[in-house]
Design an enzyme around this catalytic site. Structure first.
Site, short mmCIF file in Angstrom:
data_model
loop_
_atom_site.label_atom_id
_atom_site.label_comp_id
_atom_site.label_asym_id
_atom_site.label_seq_id
_atom_site.Cartn_x
_atom_site.Cartn_y
_atom_site.Cartn_z
N THR A 109 -29.29 -44.37 -18.21
CA THR A 109 -30.07 -45.25 -19.08
C THR A 109 -31.22 -44.50 -19.74
O THR A 109 -31.73 -44.93 -20.76
CB THR A 109 -30.63 -46.43 -18.28
OG1 THR A 109 -31.14 -45.91 -17.05
CG2 THR A 109 -29.57 -47.47 -17.99
N LEU A 128 -29.60 -33.72 -7.32
CA LEU A 128 -30.93 -34.10 -6.82
C LEU A 128 -32.03 -33.41 -7.63
O LEU A 128 -33.17 -33.31 -7.20
CB LEU A 128 -31.06 -33.76 -5.32
CG LEU A 128 -30.08 -34.50 -4.41
CD1 LEU A 128 -30.22 -34.02 -2.97
CD2 LEU A 128 -30.26 -36.01 -4.49
N SER A 129 -31.65 -32.92 -8.79
CA SER A 129 -32.61 -32.37 -9.75
C SER A 129 -33.33 -31.12 -9.27
O SER A 129 -34.55 -31.00 -9.39
CB SER A 129 -33.63 -33.43 -10.16
OG SER A 129 -32.99 -34.48 -10.79
N SER A 130 -32.55 -30.18 -8.75
CA SER A 130 -33.17 -28.91 -8.40
C SER A 130 -33.74 -28.24 -9.64
O SER A 130 -34.77 -27.57 -9.58
CB SER A 130 -32.14 -27.98 -7.73
OG SER A 130 -31.04 -27.79 -8.59
N GLU A 157 -34.22 -27.69 -20.81
CA GLU A 157 -32.80 -27.98 -20.52
C GLU A 157 -31.99 -28.01 -21.82
O GLU A 157 -30.88 -27.48 -21.88
CB GLU A 157 -32.65 -29.35 -19.84
CG GLU A 157 -33.41 -29.48 -18.56
CD GLU A 157 -32.57 -29.21 -17.31
OE1 GLU A 157 -31.36 -28.97 -17.43
OE2 GLU A 157 -33.17 -29.22 -16.22
N ASP A 165 -35.50 -37.10 -14.57
CA ASP A 165 -35.65 -36.17 -13.46
C ASP A 165 -37.03 -35.52 -13.48
O ASP A 165 -37.71 -35.42 -12.46
CB ASP A 165 -34.58 -35.07 -13.54
CG ASP A 165 -33.18 -35.63 -13.65
OD1 ASP A 165 -33.00 -36.83 -13.39
OD2 ASP A 165 -32.27 -34.87 -14.01
N TYR A 169 -21.40 -34.78 -19.74
CA TYR A 169 -22.68 -35.47 -19.89
C TYR A 169 -23.03 -35.61 -21.38
O TYR A 169 -23.35 -36.69 -21.86
CB TYR A 169 -23.77 -34.69 -19.14
CG TYR A 169 -25.13 -35.33 -19.17
CD1 TYR A 169 -25.54 -36.14 -18.11
CD2 TYR A 169 -26.00 -35.14 -20.23
CE1 TYR A 169 -26.79 -36.73 -18.12
CE2 TYR A 169 -27.25 -35.73 -20.25
CZ TYR A 169 -27.65 -36.52 -19.20
OH TYR A 169 -28.89 -37.10 -19.22
#
Ligand code: GLA
Length: 384
Positions: free
Chosen positions: A39, A130-132, A165, A177, A226
């Protein structure tokens, strides 16, 4: 899975790597999202928490404008220069692009950066959803802030991480994140409105525990799938004539008769935004059973409409749901592998963990990692 070294151990590794003593410890946590998946890039709502796993950077300033990075868990080193005011991605040392991208973003935003020696280490599993990467980015902002005496507001830090990113890694991610890693608060999930980035901490009821269940499948082709989902959402918004799916309703969607695939994607986003707001309301009322049902519904929607789940994630979620004291479970993060999250009665964890681990292993031949987590504090640094 990597484990965290103590500050003393890190300091001696820093000495070995750079022949001097570090003066700053910067850190930033990974995150788990309770509900509100995919979202964020539709300007909608998310409900993540920072977790008790983090990336640490031990740091000492340099006066020659160079950044020397040593990644302990990867056994890699690299160096880049801030002096000419531009930083570019590395093809060879891709792991460093999160830090390079943050440096580039800070420079672009007009900050004057100081060089530094950095030793990185952490216990956020890589590629597990887990957003390392956000943890590395937000720790890098803290490190640059500490050595350069900069004050970077958390929302700007998050945007700079997101830009890193997009431009340096190639994932067109949203802001969840980085915001969760930057803004996390102990024992609270964060209701974030990804349109204006306003947020409200929502207490996790004391009777509840958050369990992370890593399927041991690392995300594959995640970036392209994605980016494809994101493009489909943009196509849906354009077809509905709204700026983003945040502004769409199910009535609008029903009336529009979009092509089936685009319709499904939009249906997930519209339903998921509603579920986030409902989840906040029921959590505030202490109704964990209702929160769990919303998480279950979120998983089904991600599996059937958004199509980002996997056999392993579905297996894990089913096993978690079967356990006494499990209120609800769903995949967390982008999907395509990685982790599930369950909302559990605190007293039920101990019995559930070995049962789920064993059953998952016998069904999939994979060894999962199950660990409780708490909502933790966001990124910070301290001088040593
Ligand atoms: C990844 C992205 C986030 C978000 C989630 C899905 O974690 O980095 O921005 O889109 O996937 O909710």
């Amino acid at each position: 899975m990597p484990s965290l070294l103590t500050a003393e151990q890190l300091q001696s590794r820093f000495q070995e790597a750079f022949g001097r003593t570090a003066t700053v410890l910067a850190r930033a946590p990974g995150r788990v999202n309770l509900i509100g998946e995919h979202t964020d890039y539709n300007e909608g709502f998310v409900l993540p928490a920072a977790i008790t796993r983090e990336t640490r950077m031990l740091v000492a300033p340099r006066d020659d404008g160079r950044v020397q990075l040593s990644a302990l868990d990867l056994g890699r080193q690299t160096t880049f220069d801030l002096a000419d005011g531009t930083v570019t991605p590395s093809r060879e040392e891709r792991w460093s692009n999160y830090v390079r991208g943050v440096a580039a973003g800070l420079l672009k935003a007009g900050y004057r950066l100081r060089g530094m020696d950095v030793l990185m280490q952490g216990d956020v599993p890589i590629g597990a959803g887990l957003s390392s990467s956000a943890a590395v980015e937000m720790a890098a902002v803290q490190a640059f802030s500490a050595v350069g005496d900069l004050t970077v507001p958390p929302e700007q830090a998050a945007r700079i991480g997101q830009q890193a990113e997009h431009a340096f890694v190639g994932t067109n991610c949203g802001l969840m994140d980085q915001l969760a890693s930057a803004l996390g608060q102990p024992d609270h999930v964060l209701l974030i409105d990804c349109r204006d980035l306003s947020f409200q901490p929502v207490p996790v009821p004391p009777a509840a525990a958050i369990l992370i269940a890593d399927t041991a499948v690392r995300r594959q082709l995640a970036s392209s799938a994605y980016n494809e989902r994101r493009a489909q959402c943009e196509a849906a918004a354009a077809a509905l004539g709204v700026p983003s799916l945040r502004d769409a309703t199910l009535q609008m969607l029903d009336a529009a008769h979009l092509e089936p695939l685009i319709d499904k994607r939009a249906r997930h986003i519209i339903g998921e935004d509603d579920r986030v707001l409902e989840c906040v309301a029921v959590l505030r009322a202490g109704n964990l059973a209702a929160a769990g049902r919303l998480m279950d519904a979120s998983h089904c929607s991600l599996r059937d409409l958004y199509e980002v789940s996997s056999v392993e994630l579905n297996t894990m979620v089913e096993l978690l749901r079967e356990q006494p004291g499990c209120y609800g479970a769903r995949l967390t993060g982008a999907g395509f592998g990685g982790c599930a999250v369950a909302l559990m009665a605190a007293g039920a964890l101990e019995a559930a963990i070995p049962i789920v681990a064993e059953a998952y292993q016998s069904r999939t031949n994979l060894t999962p990692a199950l660990y409780p987590t708490r909502a933790a504090a966001g990124a910070s640094f301290r001088r040593l």
